[in-house]
Scaffold this motif. Structure first.
Motif, PDB file in Angstrom:
ATOM      1  N   ARG A  72       0.835  -1.204   0.000  1.00 15.86           N
ATOM      2  CA  ARG A  72       0.000   0.000   0.000  1.00 15.86           C
ATOM      3  C   ARG A  72       0.870   1.255   0.000  1.00 15.86           C
ATOM      4  O   ARG A  72       0.549   2.256  -0.624  1.00 15.86           O
ATOM      5  CB  ARG A  72      -0.906  -0.011   1.234  1.00 15.86           C
ATOM      6  CG  ARG A  72      -1.868   1.186   1.310  1.00 15.86           C
ATOM      7  CD  ARG A  72      -3.051   0.987   0.405  1.00 15.86           C
ATOM      8  NE  ARG A  72      -3.931   2.148   0.344  1.00 15.86           N
ATOM      9  CZ  ARG A  72      -4.898   2.432   1.231  1.00 15.86           C
ATOM     10  NH1 ARG A  72      -5.087   1.626   2.267  1.00 15.86           N
ATOM     11  NH2 ARG A  72      -5.659   3.490   1.077  1.00 15.86           N
ATOM     12  N   ASN A  73       2.001   1.157   0.698  1.00 17.80           N
ATOM     13  CA  ASN A  73       2.867   2.313   0.874  1.00 17.80           C
ATOM     14  C   ASN A  73       3.814   2.542  -0.300  1.00 17.80           C
ATOM     15  O   ASN A  73       4.210   3.670  -0.574  1.00 17.80           O
ATOM     16  CB  ASN A  73       3.672   2.127   2.161  1.00 17.80           C
ATOM     17  CG  ASN A  73       4.088   3.433   2.815  1.00 17.80           C
ATOM     18  OD1 ASN A  73       4.648   3.421   3.886  1.00 17.80           O
ATOM     19  ND2 ASN A  73       3.841   4.556   2.187  1.00 17.80           N
ATOM     20  N   TRP A 133      13.192   4.774   0.812  1.00 16.63           N
ATOM     21  CA  TRP A 133      11.804   4.495   0.469  1.00 16.63           C
ATOM     22  C   TRP A 133      11.631   3.408  -0.581  1.00 16.63           C
ATOM     23  O   TRP A 133      10.528   2.936  -0.810  1.00 16.63           O
ATOM     24  CB  TRP A 133      11.085   5.766   0.010  1.00 16.63           C
ATOM     25  CG  TRP A 133      11.803   6.637  -0.988  1.00 16.63           C
ATOM     26  CD1 TRP A 133      12.408   7.829  -0.735  1.00 16.63           C
ATOM     27  CD2 TRP A 133      11.949   6.411  -2.399  1.00 16.63           C
ATOM     28  NE1 TRP A 133      12.942   8.354  -1.887  1.00 16.63           N
ATOM     29  CE2 TRP A 133      12.658   7.505  -2.927  1.00 16.63           C
ATOM     30  CE3 TRP A 133      11.547   5.392  -3.269  1.00 16.63           C
ATOM     31  CZ2 TRP A 133      12.990   7.613  -4.278  1.00 16.63           C
ATOM     32  CZ3 TRP A 133      11.874   5.492  -4.614  1.00 16.63           C
ATOM     33  CH2 TRP A 133      12.586   6.595  -5.111  1.00 16.63           C
ATOM     34  N   ASN A 134      12.691   2.988  -1.242  1.00 21.17           N
ATOM     35  CA  ASN A 134      12.507   2.013  -2.317  1.00 21.17           C
ATOM     36  C   ASN A 134      12.326   0.582  -1.803  1.00 21.17           C
ATOM     37  O   ASN A 134      11.577  -0.208  -2.378  1.00 21.17           O
ATOM     38  CB  ASN A 134      13.666   2.077  -3.318  1.00 21.17           C
ATOM     39  CG  ASN A 134      15.006   1.787  -2.691  1.00 21.17           C
ATOM     40  OD1 ASN A 134      15.261   2.131  -1.542  1.00 21.17           O
ATOM     41  ND2 ASN A 134      15.891   1.162  -3.447  1.00 21.17           N
ATOM     42  N   LEU A 156      15.422   3.286  14.724  1.00 18.24           N
ATOM     43  CA  LEU A 156      15.183   3.066  13.298  1.00 18.24           C
ATOM     44  C   LEU A 156      14.266   4.150  12.758  1.00 18.24           C
ATOM     45  O   LEU A 156      13.168   4.362  13.279  1.00 18.24           O
ATOM     46  CB  LEU A 156      14.557   1.681  13.119  1.00 18.24           C
ATOM     47  CG  LEU A 156      14.116   1.227  11.735  1.00 18.24           C
ATOM     48  CD1 LEU A 156      15.287   1.211  10.764  1.00 18.24           C
ATOM     49  CD2 LEU A 156      13.494  -0.170  11.824  1.00 18.24           C
ATOM     50  N   LYS A 157      14.741   4.863  11.711  1.00 17.52           N
ATOM     51  CA  LYS A 157      13.913   5.897  11.093  1.00 17.52           C
ATOM     52  C   LYS A 157      13.664   5.557   9.630  1.00 17.52           C
ATOM     53  O   LYS A 157      14.580   5.563   8.812  1.00 17.52           O
ATOM     54  CB  LYS A 157      14.577   7.272  11.164  1.00 17.52           C
ATOM     55  CG  LYS A 157      13.598   8.407  10.782  1.00 17.52           C
ATOM     56  CD  LYS A 157      14.292   9.695  10.391  1.00 17.52           C
ATOM     57  CE  LYS A 157      14.585   9.763   8.915  1.00 17.52           C
ATOM     58  NZ  LYS A 157      13.360   9.837   8.074  1.00 17.52           N
ATOM     59  N   PRO A 158      12.405   5.280   9.271  1.00 13.66           N
ATOM     60  CA  PRO A 158      12.091   5.035   7.864  1.00 13.66           C
ATOM     61  C   PRO A 158      11.991   6.347   7.096  1.00 13.66           C
ATOM     62  O   PRO A 158      11.882   7.434   7.677  1.00 13.66           O
ATOM     63  CB  PRO A 158      10.729   4.333   7.934  1.00 13.66           C
ATOM     64  CG  PRO A 158      10.100   4.905   9.176  1.00 13.66           C
ATOM     65  CD  PRO A 158      11.232   5.115  10.152  1.00 13.66           C
ATOM     66  N   ALA A 159      12.020   6.249   5.769  1.00  9.59           N
ATOM     67  CA  ALA A 159      11.793   7.423   4.929  1.00  9.59           C
ATOM     68  C   ALA A 159      10.402   7.971   5.201  1.00  9.59           C
ATOM     69  O   ALA A 159       9.461   7.226   5.489  1.00  9.59           O
ATOM     70  CB  ALA A 159      11.944   7.059   3.458  1.00  9.59           C
ATOM     71  N   GLU A 160      10.255   9.293   5.102  1.00  7.64           N
ATOM     72  CA  GLU A 160       8.979   9.907   5.468  1.00  7.64           C
ATOM     73  C   GLU A 160       7.830   9.483   4.570  1.00  7.64           C
ATOM     74  O   GLU A 160       6.668   9.501   4.991  1.00  7.64           O
ATOM     75  CB  GLU A 160       9.099  11.434   5.478  1.00  7.64           C
ATOM     76  CG  GLU A 160       9.553  12.060   4.180  1.00  7.64           C
ATOM     77  CD  GLU A 160      11.042  12.325   4.170  1.00  7.64           C
ATOM     78  OE1 GLU A 160      11.444  13.375   3.645  1.00  7.64           O
ATOM     79  OE2 GLU A 160      11.805  11.465   4.668  1.00  7.64           O
ATOM     80  N   THR A 161       8.129   9.047   3.333  1.00 11.37           N
ATOM     81  CA  THR A 161       7.039   8.653   2.432  1.00 11.37           C
ATOM     82  C   THR A 161       6.637   7.193   2.589  1.00 11.37           C
ATOM     83  O   THR A 161       5.570   6.801   2.110  1.00 11.37           O
ATOM     84  CB  THR A 161       7.430   8.902   0.964  1.00 11.37           C
ATOM     85  OG1 THR A 161       8.630   8.172   0.667  1.00 11.37           O
ATOM     86  CG2 THR A 161       7.653  10.387   0.693  1.00 11.37           C
ATOM     87  N   THR A 162       7.463   6.381   3.267  1.00 16.26           N
ATOM     88  CA  THR A 162       7.163   4.941   3.356  1.00 16.26           C
ATOM     89  C   THR A 162       7.393   4.413   4.774  1.00 16.26           C
ATOM     90  O   THR A 162       8.235   3.535   4.986  1.00 16.26           O
ATOM     91  CB  THR A 162       8.020   4.134   2.363  1.00 16.26           C
ATOM     92  OG1 THR A 162       9.410   4.446   2.595  1.00 16.26           O
ATOM     93  CG2 THR A 162       7.656   4.449   0.929  1.00 16.26           C
ATOM     94  N   GLN A 263      13.648   1.599  -9.343  1.00 18.72           N
ATOM     95  CA  GLN A 263      13.997   2.257  -8.086  1.00 18.72           C
ATOM     96  C   GLN A 263      14.841   1.310  -7.236  1.00 18.72           C
ATOM     97  O   GLN A 263      14.423   0.833  -6.176  1.00 18.72           O
ATOM     98  CB  GLN A 263      12.732   2.688  -7.350  1.00 18.72           C
ATOM     99  CG  GLN A 263      11.893   3.678  -8.152  1.00 18.72           C
ATOM    100  CD  GLN A 263      10.535   3.926  -7.536  1.00 18.72           C
ATOM    101  OE1 GLN A 263      10.192   5.054  -7.206  1.00 18.72           O
ATOM    102  NE2 GLN A 263       9.749   2.870  -7.398  1.00 18.72           N
ATOM    103  N   ASP A 264      16.018   1.040  -7.723  1.00 20.24           N
ATOM    104  CA  ASP A 264      16.915   0.106  -7.062  1.00 20.24           C
ATOM    105  C   ASP A 264      18.339   0.581  -7.312  1.00 20.24           C
ATOM    106  O   ASP A 264      18.704   0.917  -8.448  1.00 20.24           O
ATOM    107  CB  ASP A 264      16.716  -1.314  -7.610  1.00 20.24           C
ATOM    108  CG  ASP A 264      17.375  -2.358  -6.736  1.00 20.24           C
ATOM    109  OD1 ASP A 264      16.670  -2.988  -5.942  1.00 20.24           O
ATOM    110  OD2 ASP A 264      18.599  -2.524  -6.861  1.00 20.24           O
ATOM    111  N   CYS A 265      19.155   0.600  -6.268  1.00 20.67           N
ATOM    112  CA  CYS A 265      20.494   1.160  -6.398  1.00 20.67           C
ATOM    113  C   CYS A 265      21.393   0.322  -7.301  1.00 20.67           C
ATOM    114  O   CYS A 265      22.399   0.824  -7.799  1.00 20.67           O
ATOM    115  CB  CYS A 265      21.132   1.336  -5.025  1.00 20.67           C
ATOM    116  SG  CYS A 265      21.121  -0.158  -4.014  1.00 20.67           S
ATOM    117  N   THR A 266      21.052  -0.943  -7.524  1.00 20.86           N
ATOM    118  CA  THR A 266      21.860  -1.782  -8.406  1.00 20.86           C
ATOM    119  C   THR A 266      21.202  -1.997  -9.762  1.00 20.86           C
ATOM    120  O   THR A 266      21.640  -2.846 -10.532  1.00 20.86           O
ATOM    121  CB  THR A 266      22.131  -3.152  -7.760  1.00 20.86           C
ATOM    122  OG1 THR A 266      20.886  -3.818  -7.529  1.00 20.86           O
ATOM    123  CG2 THR A 266      22.885  -3.009  -6.456  1.00 20.86           C
ATOM    124  N   ALA A 267      20.163  -1.239 -10.079  1.00 16.22           N
ATOM    125  CA  ALA A 267      19.471  -1.393 -11.367  1.00 16.22           C
ATOM    126  C   ALA A 267      20.457  -1.292 -12.523  1.00 16.22           C
ATOM    127  O   ALA A 267      21.352  -0.438 -12.537  1.00 16.22           O
ATOM    128  CB  ALA A 267      18.389  -0.320 -11.511  1.00 16.22           C
TER     129      ALA A 267
END
Length: 448
Positions: A72-73, A133-134, A156-162, A263-267
């Motif tokens: 959902r997020n 957030w990814n 633990l701090k998650p990204a503000e959007t997720t 949206q992946d750092c190894t894409a």
């Protein structure tokens, strides 16, 4: 109280309002972790193993709820999260549960005549874990598992959007772990900065952009000498030799380029291909892109950022397929293939972080290596060739923390993940992850 809107990226609609932690609440979370550390640090590796295994079992039991929150997020595919990402997170916890019981190191002994030495591995203290957030759930576990296994406590701090799956993970942790060992705070960049500069925070582990890594490094330096673990951006090349199985290469590269909407750092976002097979590979990649459906990008702001790279293409570049946002609700951008780019173009030098791949020809192996390494990043790369010696030779010269041969984006919990250059330092996964979350002490005793 300040609130942050939580948006469903598939619809663009707000479905939750998340309170942002105040500076006092962030400080309280760090203090709670510091108090809990005094007890948790003395728990034996075997006892920590039991707790982490119980945490893994609890995640398995609540996997449907975690997957629902994550999807959902983030807009991810539910089956993919439930069948791939959550089992991978559980595997990391189970691996780290046992890893701390068998960390290799120097043995005790008499290395100077008349003196006995031993080496102790100790936890560092309170760890601030800041996740992206990814992959909010997976990144949280990748940090949480070695930090706890080494005997640390965490905030633990998650990204503000997720934040949603991380909040649920925090609730599960509090059902299994002693109070204060795992604390979750939600908020924006200022909340993260408060954790970084807090004098009781011993280590900051960040997965995020290179810009965010630079900001954390600066803030941590101003706050004093603080340990950092940084997993930052990537701009991964995929080198395709003339002898490669082009159909296999196109399939594997496209999968790695468009997974999670890029949206992946190894894409696999930069395809470097032998000039004599360039056109054929472009055709195969474009065909694969045209029949691929991807999920949404993280936010409206990120959609605009990805679109801006395509809108700002120089005249010498050509969009073969895709290239403009998908009309309708949500933050969708189609799989995109761009040719004719040059090495100094922004779309080559920067991390687009969307379902976009560029294709460049090379003349020989030296040219391929030059193009692969001539960007600020060094997280991952792949080589595609039927000749094993060629793959091994190129892998030695590619400046990246992970090099795949005839595959891309395949992970094993037992193997380290981390980059070079602007991609950061420190390793996730494997026993090497424990090095970031531990400190080494030498104790010497006179025996004569």
């Amino acid at each position: 109280m300040i609130h942050q809107d939580v948006v469903d990226p598939r619809t663009g609609e707000v479905y939750h309002r998340m309170p942002t932690a105040s500076s006092t609440e962030s400080t309280d979370a760090v203090r709670a972790a510091a108090i809990a550390f005094e007890t948790w640090r003395s728990v034996t590796p075997g006892e920590r193993q039991d707790v982490l295994l119980a945490l893994a079992d609890a995640i398995v039991e609540q996997a449907p709820e975690l997957a629902a929150a994550e999807c959902r997020n983030t807009g991810k595919d539910h089956a993919e999260v439930l069948e791939e990402e959550i089992p991978a997170a559980v595997d990391v916890l189970r691996f780290m549960a046992g890893a701390a019981r068998g960390v290799p190191g120097p043995t005790a002994g008499e290395y100077v005549r008349g003196y006995s030495s031993q080496v102790a591995r100790e936890p560092v203290g309170v760890c601030a874990l800041i996740t992206p957030w990814n992959h909010p759930l997976g990144s949280a576990v990748d940090k949480l598992a070695p930090a706890l296994a080494a005997g640390n406590t965490v905030v633990l701090k998650p990204a503000e959007t997720t934040p949603m799956s991380t909040l649920l993970l925090g609730e599960i942790c509090n059902q299994v772990l002693p109070p204060g060992v795992v604390n979750v705070v939600c908020g924006d960049r200022d909340t993260g900065r408060a954790l970084v500069v807090d004098p009781l925070t011993a280590l900051v582990s960040l997965t995020g952009s290179t810009r965010a890594g630079a900001e954390v490094t600066t803030a941590a330096g101003l706050a004093g000498i603080k340990r950092l673990h940084l997993e930052l951006g990537g701009d991964a090349p995929a080198i395709v030799l003339a002898d490669a199985d082009l159909a296999e290469a196109a399939e594997g590269i496209a999968e790695a380029a468009f997974y999670n909407a890029g949206q992946d750092c190894t894409a696999a976002c930069r395809v470097l291909v032998a000039a004599e097979v360039h056109d054929r590979l472009v055709t195969l990649l474009a065909e694969r892109a045209a029949r691929t459906e991807v999920g949404p990008l993280n936010s409206r702001a990120h959609l605009s950022r990805v679109a801006a790279y395509l809108e700002g293409l120089p005249e010498h570049a050509t969009v073969v397929t895709g290239g403009t946002p998908t009309p309708g609700p949500g933050f969708f951008f189609p799989p995109t293939v761009v040719t004719g780019v040059r090495q100094d173009d922004a779309i080559v030098q920067h991390e687009v972080f969307g379902p976009v791949l560029t294709v460049q020809p090379f003349t020989d192996e030296d040219d391929a290596i030059r193009l692969a390494n001539d960007v600020p990043f060094g997280l991952a790369a792949s080589v595609w060739s039927r000749d094993a010696a060629t793959g091994a030779r190129l892998a030695r010269h590619i400046d990246a923390g992970t090099v795949w041969i005839n595959c891309h984006g395949v992970y094993a919990t037992e193997m380290p993940h981390g980059g070079f250059k602007h991609s950061g330092y420190g390793k996730d996964l494997s026993i090497h992850a424990l090095d970031s979350y531990s400190r080494i002490k030498h104790v010497m005793s006179r025996t004569t």
